[in-house]
Structures are given as C-alpha cells and as structure tokens.
Design a protein around this motif. Sequence first.
Motif, PDB file in Angstrom:
ATOM      1  N   GLY A 232       0.822  -1.193   0.000  1.00 41.28           N
ATOM      2  CA  GLY A 232       0.000   0.000   0.000  1.00 41.28           C
ATOM      3  C   GLY A 232       0.858   1.246   0.000  1.00 41.28           C
ATOM      4  N   LEU A 233       0.232   2.379   0.174  1.00 41.35           N
ATOM      5  CA  LEU A 233       0.924   3.665   0.051  1.00 41.35           C
ATOM      6  C   LEU A 233       0.371   4.663   1.059  1.00 41.35           C
ATOM      7  CD1 LEU A 233       2.825   5.500  -1.773  1.00 41.35           C
ATOM      8  CD2 LEU A 233       0.725   6.137  -2.963  1.00 41.35           C
ATOM      9  N   TYR A 234       1.264   5.325   1.775  1.00 40.59           N
ATOM     10  CA  TYR A 234       0.889   6.437   2.641  1.00 40.59           C
ATOM     11  C   TYR A 234       0.818   7.682   1.767  1.00 40.59           C
ATOM     12  CZ  TYR A 234       1.110   9.807   6.526  1.00 40.59           C
ATOM     13  OH  TYR A 234       0.854  10.834   7.400  1.00 40.59           O
ATOM     14  N   PHE A 240       4.545  12.815  -2.328  1.00 41.10           N
ATOM     15  CA  PHE A 240       3.496  12.475  -3.288  1.00 41.10           C
ATOM     16  C   PHE A 240       2.488  13.617  -3.469  1.00 41.10           C
ATOM     17  CE2 PHE A 240       4.531   8.362  -1.037  1.00 41.10           C
ATOM     18  CZ  PHE A 240       5.372   7.894  -2.023  1.00 41.10           C
ATOM     19  N   LYS A 241       2.777  14.776  -2.913  1.00 39.84           N
ATOM     20  CA  LYS A 241       1.837  15.895  -2.968  1.00 39.84           C
ATOM     21  C   LYS A 241       2.471  17.083  -3.693  1.00 39.84           C
ATOM     22  CE  LYS A 241      -1.542  14.082  -0.594  1.00 39.84           C
ATOM     23  NZ  LYS A 241      -2.841  13.777  -1.241  1.00 39.84           N
ATOM     24  N   ASN A 242       1.694  17.693  -4.576  1.00 35.95           N
ATOM     25  CA  ASN A 242       2.088  18.963  -5.214  1.00 35.95           C
ATOM     26  C   ASN A 242       3.511  18.933  -5.780  1.00 35.95           C
ATOM     27  OD1 ASN A 242      -0.415  20.196  -4.464  1.00 35.95           O
ATOM     28  ND2 ASN A 242       0.412  20.484  -2.394  1.00 35.95           N
ATOM     29  N   PRO A 243       3.769  18.185  -6.834  1.00 39.18           N
ATOM     30  CA  PRO A 243       2.779  17.476  -7.651  1.00 39.18           C
ATOM     31  C   PRO A 243       2.463  16.074  -7.119  1.00 39.18           C
ATOM     32  CG  PRO A 243       4.917  17.324  -8.683  1.00 39.18           C
ATOM     33  CD  PRO A 243       5.091  18.214  -7.481  1.00 39.18           C
ATOM     34  N   ASP A 244       1.287  15.627  -7.448  1.00 40.24           N
ATOM     35  CA  ASP A 244       0.812  14.307  -7.056  1.00 40.24           C
ATOM     36  C   ASP A 244       0.765  13.429  -8.304  1.00 40.24           C
ATOM     37  OD1 ASP A 244      -0.499  12.060  -6.225  1.00 40.24           O
ATOM     38  OD2 ASP A 244      -2.303  13.071  -5.508  1.00 40.24           O
ATOM     39  N   HIS A 245       1.615  12.421  -8.351  1.00 41.06           N
ATOM     40  CA  HIS A 245       1.667  11.530  -9.503  1.00 41.06           C
ATOM     41  C   HIS A 245       1.132  10.136  -9.172  1.00 41.06           C
ATOM     42  CE1 HIS A 245       4.530  13.719 -12.468  1.00 41.06           C
ATOM     43  NE2 HIS A 245       3.795  14.579 -11.781  1.00 41.06           N
ATOM     44  N   VAL A 246       0.357  10.036  -8.090  1.00 39.50           N
ATOM     45  CA  VAL A 246      -0.277   8.769  -7.737  1.00 39.50           C
ATOM     46  C   VAL A 246      -1.696   8.779  -8.298  1.00 39.50           C
ATOM     47  CG1 VAL A 246      -1.031   7.265  -5.870  1.00 39.50           C
ATOM     48  CG2 VAL A 246       1.123   8.541  -5.658  1.00 39.50           C
ATOM     49  N   LEU A 247      -2.017   7.788  -9.088  1.00 39.99           N
ATOM     50  CA  LEU A 247      -3.348   7.706  -9.703  1.00 39.99           C
ATOM     51  C   LEU A 247      -4.212   6.713  -8.932  1.00 39.99           C
ATOM     52  CD1 LEU A 247      -2.262   7.870 -13.454  1.00 39.99           C
ATOM     53  CD2 LEU A 247      -3.006   9.731 -11.964  1.00 39.99           C
ATOM     54  N   ALA A 290       7.588   3.521  -3.614  1.00 40.93           N
ATOM     55  CA  ALA A 290       6.951   4.512  -4.481  1.00 40.93           C
ATOM     56  C   ALA A 290       7.768   5.794  -4.539  1.00 40.93           C
ATOM     57  CB  ALA A 290       5.540   4.797  -3.979  1.00 40.93           C
ATOM     58  N   ASN A 291       8.353   6.184  -3.421  1.00 41.78           N
ATOM     59  CA  ASN A 291       9.226   7.352  -3.370  1.00 41.78           C
ATOM     60  C   ASN A 291      10.396   7.202  -4.345  1.00 41.78           C
ATOM     61  OD1 ASN A 291      11.198   8.914  -0.656  1.00 41.78           O
ATOM     62  ND2 ASN A 291      10.774   9.600  -2.730  1.00 41.78           N
ATOM     63  N   ILE A 292      11.003   6.023  -4.368  1.00 45.35           N
ATOM     64  CA  ILE A 292      12.139   5.782  -5.259  1.00 45.35           C
ATOM     65  C   ILE A 292      11.739   5.969  -6.719  1.00 45.35           C
ATOM     66  CG2 ILE A 292      13.738   4.006  -6.099  1.00 45.35           C
ATOM     67  CD1 ILE A 292      13.708   2.857  -3.227  1.00 45.35           C
ATOM     68  N   ARG A 304      14.235  13.000  -4.191  1.00 44.02           N
ATOM     69  CA  ARG A 304      13.454  12.909  -5.422  1.00 44.02           C
ATOM     70  C   ARG A 304      13.583  11.518  -6.024  1.00 44.02           C
ATOM     71  NH1 ARG A 304      14.798  12.913 -10.493  1.00 44.02           N
ATOM     72  NH2 ARG A 304      16.759  14.066 -10.424  1.00 44.02           N
ATOM     73  N   GLY A 305      12.498  11.045  -6.634  1.00 41.83           N
ATOM     74  CA  GLY A 305      12.506   9.742  -7.258  1.00 41.83           C
ATOM     75  C   GLY A 305      13.297   9.723  -8.553  1.00 41.83           C
ATOM     76  N   VAL A 306      13.539   8.523  -9.059  1.00 42.13           N
ATOM     77  CA  VAL A 306      14.332   8.341 -10.267  1.00 42.13           C
ATOM     78  C   VAL A 306      13.575   8.813 -11.504  1.00 42.13           C
ATOM     79  CG1 VAL A 306      15.435   6.595 -11.746  1.00 42.13           C
ATOM     80  CG2 VAL A 306      15.605   6.414  -9.252  1.00 42.13           C
ATOM     81  N   ALA A 307      12.277   8.596 -11.554  1.00 47.03           N
ATOM     82  CA  ALA A 307      11.453   8.962 -12.715  1.00 47.03           C
ATOM     83  C   ALA A 307      10.348   9.911 -12.277  1.00 47.03           C
ATOM     84  CB  ALA A 307      10.871   7.715 -13.365  1.00 47.03           C
ATOM     85  N   PRO A 308      10.674  11.171 -11.968  1.00 43.26           N
ATOM     86  CA  PRO A 308       9.689  12.064 -11.344  1.00 43.26           C
ATOM     87  C   PRO A 308       8.537  12.459 -12.256  1.00 43.26           C
ATOM     88  CG  PRO A 308      11.663  13.287 -11.944  1.00 43.26           C
ATOM     89  CD  PRO A 308      11.970  11.827 -12.168  1.00 43.26           C
TER      90      PRO A 308
END
Length: 615
Positions: A232-234, A240-247, A290-292, A304-308
């Motif tokens: 799951g995901l917190y 994950f906020k502003n920008p939010d790339h979780v769908l 998910a952060n990665i 920052r993640g690898v594929a932002p």
Amino acid sequence: MCLVLLAVSCAPPAELGGDAANLAAEPEFDAWVSLGPGGEVLDRGKELLAPPPPPALAGRRQALAAGPAAVSREIAALLDGGDDDVEIEVVLAVRSARRLTRLPPLIRDLPRDAPENREILAERRRLQAADDDVRAAERAPVAAAIAALGGRVTGQGLAGNTLRATISAGALRGLLAARADIAAVAPALTDAPPAASDWPYIADGRDYMQTDEFVDFGYDGAYYYLGLLDTGLYAAHTVFKNPDHVLFWRDCWGTPNADCTKYNLYPWYLYWNPDDTYDYITGGHGTGNANIVVGNSNLGDTSRGVAPGAYLDSVNVYYDTRHNTASTDATLRAFDFLDGYDDVILAEVAIDDSGMEEGTLALAADDLYDAGVTVIAPVGTVTGYARSPSVAHKVIGVGPFIATTGDIEIYANGSSDDRIKPDILGASSMQVAGTGSGTDLVNRNGTCPAAASVAAAALLLKDFYQAQGFSSDPGAIYAALITFGDRWGSQMSDGYGAGRLVLGQIGWSRWYTGVRYVDPGQSATATFWVPAGACDLRAGIWWAEEASENHQYVSLRLMQGSTEYAYSGLGMSVFQKVARYSLSEGYWYLKIRGGIFNTRQDVTVHYLVHFRTGC
C-alpha cells in the motif's frame, strides 16, 4: 526486506500450442540515433533489418543556461543586511558550455592498481584535464572581475565549474548584477548539522546509476505509468503531494472486486485499506518504494525519485491488518487489473511459489510480458533460489547494491532450471519516505528498493526509446538493462547477473537497437558504423523463453571484419553482454548465433549497441 509467502501448489503450465499468432508482436526493424552533447539528435534512422549508413556527426554545441544566479538564503540575508563592507567567503558556480565528459568505469572486480584499471585511470585523467582546460577559460573572466572589485580568488574546481573567493557583500552584489555567467553562489562554510542518518539518499542511487542525465534532457518518464504491487501507500506523504503523480490507490487483498475498489458488504468493508500499514521499523514498505520511483523534491533533491515525471498506480497485495504477508491471489488480481493500464509493473513480492519459474505467479507474469508489459521484481532478501515472480522467464529479477559504495549484497539467486538470477542489480540501502509523518524518512535495504530503482530506470529508457522512434517493447527494454550492467562475458553469474545498472550517457552517444531471428546452429548479424573518435562500447542481447520449452542457447560476438574482439557465451542464460573501450572507425557487427541443439526456429533476440562519440 521483501516479504515472503509459502504458497500452495498449482497446476502445471500448459504446453505452447502450434498457433503462435497470439504471442506479442516483435519489432521488425533496426533503429539508430546519434546524439550531441545536449542530447540533440544529430542523425536518426530506421531500417528493416539492414545496416545503416555511416553517420555525419555535427559539431559540438551546448547552449548556456539562462536566468539569474541561484543565491543561497544565507548569502541573500548578508546581501540584504545593509553592511556592504562585511567580507564573505563564497563559492560561485560559473555557467559552462561544456558538459563534463562521462568517464569510463573501472573494472570493479579488479584492484584499482591492476594494469587494466591503471589504463582506465590514465584515460580518466586525460579526459578530466581536457575538460578543465575548457572550463578554466570560462572561469577566468569571473576571477578577473572578482579581483577588480577587491576580492580574492582562493580556489577553483572542475565539478560545478566553481570559484572560491573572499569578497565584500557590496562587491558581490555588484558582481551578480553585472555578470550573467554566474549560475549560483553559496557560502563556503555552512552551519548545517550532520544528517540524522548516515544512510545514502535516493540521489546517491541516481548518481550511481547515472539516471539524472535522462531527466535533465527531458526523458523523466512523463506520461508513462507504473503499477506498484506492494503493502500500500501512505499517500499523505509530502513526496506524493504537489505534484501528485499517484493515480489508482487500491487494495487488491481487502476486496473481491476485480478493480480492487472497496466492497461495501460485510465483512469486506472491514478490511479494504489502500494505506501502507506495514509496521517494519514503524515505517511502511510500499511508501518508500513509491518514493524511489516517482517521489517529488518537496524534501529536497536528495529524496526525489528516479522517474519524477512518471505516474504510479498503487495496489496493496499483502494481507492482515498490518499488510505483512504477501497474497498470491491479490497479486494475480492486481496483475489482471493493472496490465491494461501500466507500461511497467513493479511486483514487490517474493513468493516461494510451488514450481517457482513455472508456478502460477511466474506464468501470470510471463503473460504480462506477452501483453506488452515490462515486469520487474526483486529476487527476495532471503537465501536459496530467486523467488517468484522474479524467477519467471520473462521478468527481470533484481538484486541490490549499496547506493554509495557499489558494494553488492547477495541474497536469493539462481533458479531450479539453472538460469542466471538476478538479471541485473539496482541501487538500494537508502533513506526513503516512511509512514511516521508526512515528512518521515526511514532506512531501507535489500532487494525491494533495488527493484524500484531498476523499474524507474526502465521508465526512463521507455521514454527515451519512444522519443527516438525505437521499439519500447519489453524485450527491447530488457536488452537495454542488460547492456547497461557493469559486467560482461564470463563476469556474469548467479548473484550478480549483468552487474550494477549504470545507464549509458545520452550526450555524445550513439545507439543501435533492433531484433534478430536465430535458427539452431545458424548466425545472424547486426551491423553498425563506428565513427572516428568513438569509445566505450557496450552491447547486450536478451531473448524470451517459454516456461514449457527447453532452454534456447544463444551466443554473442563483437566483430570487426574477421577479428573477434569480445565474446559472451553463458550456457544457462537468456542474455549475453560484450564490451570494448577502444574502437577504430569502420563497420562493426554483432554475431548472434543459435545453439545447435536449440528446439525452436526463429528465436527472437533483442539487441542494443551503445557507445560514446567524441571521446
């Protein structure tokens, strides 16, 4: 650590039928691109299984970055403080028209003073000196301006193209107003305390895998989609906020629904929870992975993640209220749900599935490949054979290395049918987002963060491939991942695979990619042109096998004329890799040969050739 479930046995796999029409279509062309220092296309082409003509390389060029200098808050406060006479020790970065040359890697399994590494070290020094000659000329006018304003230059640096200086606040203000070639200024000494943890950051993993150049040149995974099967995901975490790339934010265990949405009938409504409730060191599990992949830079570039630019679908596939044990059923439901949505599926499960490479989960993962999905999974932070689905025939299984040092950690490896696993190694042992608060960071090591690193790199490669007109089918991406491992030939083995993932550079590079169809005992060639001044060639191949068939052996040779320069002939592998640093101008070719005892005609072999130009 990755979580493990002992699953019940499953039905044996069905035999491959005579009608292969339903198998995923493979590209039937060669494609190539030559890129300049800023990633601009100098030459590009596509041809149906035929060698391209020699490229015409354009001159070197790279535009200077525009905009005002980035001034640190501490320096800005001194400039605004009203005391123009106060002296400040600063470091200034000067804009450069020259990107630093990518240095050739050392042979990691040899001492640094081994003859082979001494040769590479000498080449590194030569390349660095050539870069510094150019950058020193760029720094000289700024140094002269500092002296004219009464300041003193006390040091210079190649990385960042920096000048260290002592200068008054008033003079520095005037210098920044007068010169557009200063990119940034910061205090030479800071009062920042040490970090709370000495574990590496995600940025350290990005640096080692050399992924940031892709992002810098615009290949950040934008509009590519990854399905994360985890705990799951917190979603309230700031990365994950502003920008939010979780769908999608779903729970495939806590519901019987095919789309993993909430089922509002007793008892299911009691269990549906897409949040990350795994309590390993009170920090969760899926949240960090998910952060990665897609985390933003709200906690700074280090996190920052690898594929932002990519987007992420999160589904929980672990059961119990603490999401602490993987569910095969939930994983299979997640496969079915996500394969229609996602380009890459990152299955952060390591299940001791009955039959392993021919078990339920492995066969399902193979189906995803046939449907055009790239599947990445950790081999498992356990001992014994690689776990499922990483052990599947059409899945890239990932092992870990430490993000800063490159030290390799050996966990599950190999397979019961003797194929090499893991296939590739990804960066791990990093600080990642946790579940303690919206800014929490926790330490994570093992195979799961490594798999997240590789999956994110696959998104970048897909983005780049698509932009160049290459096929970005899973087999092409797998061949690229193998090509960019730092081992080749006989160096590849169980536990290590093709080595640590280090992506090839974009600036001043040339790429050739395509497929060849290989019959038993027969050879196919992939011909390519190498211009004068090229170096550091890496080439890899990967081919798919069915779980129900015998191993199809394929070997790889790097040739120029009748001379063989490198060979890779691992016996039980679905990949091969060759490398050579020194190259001469002319036509070269890969010789791809099928084993005489192979049982299948037209084995589809994906290849990538990458080398640097303007060395």
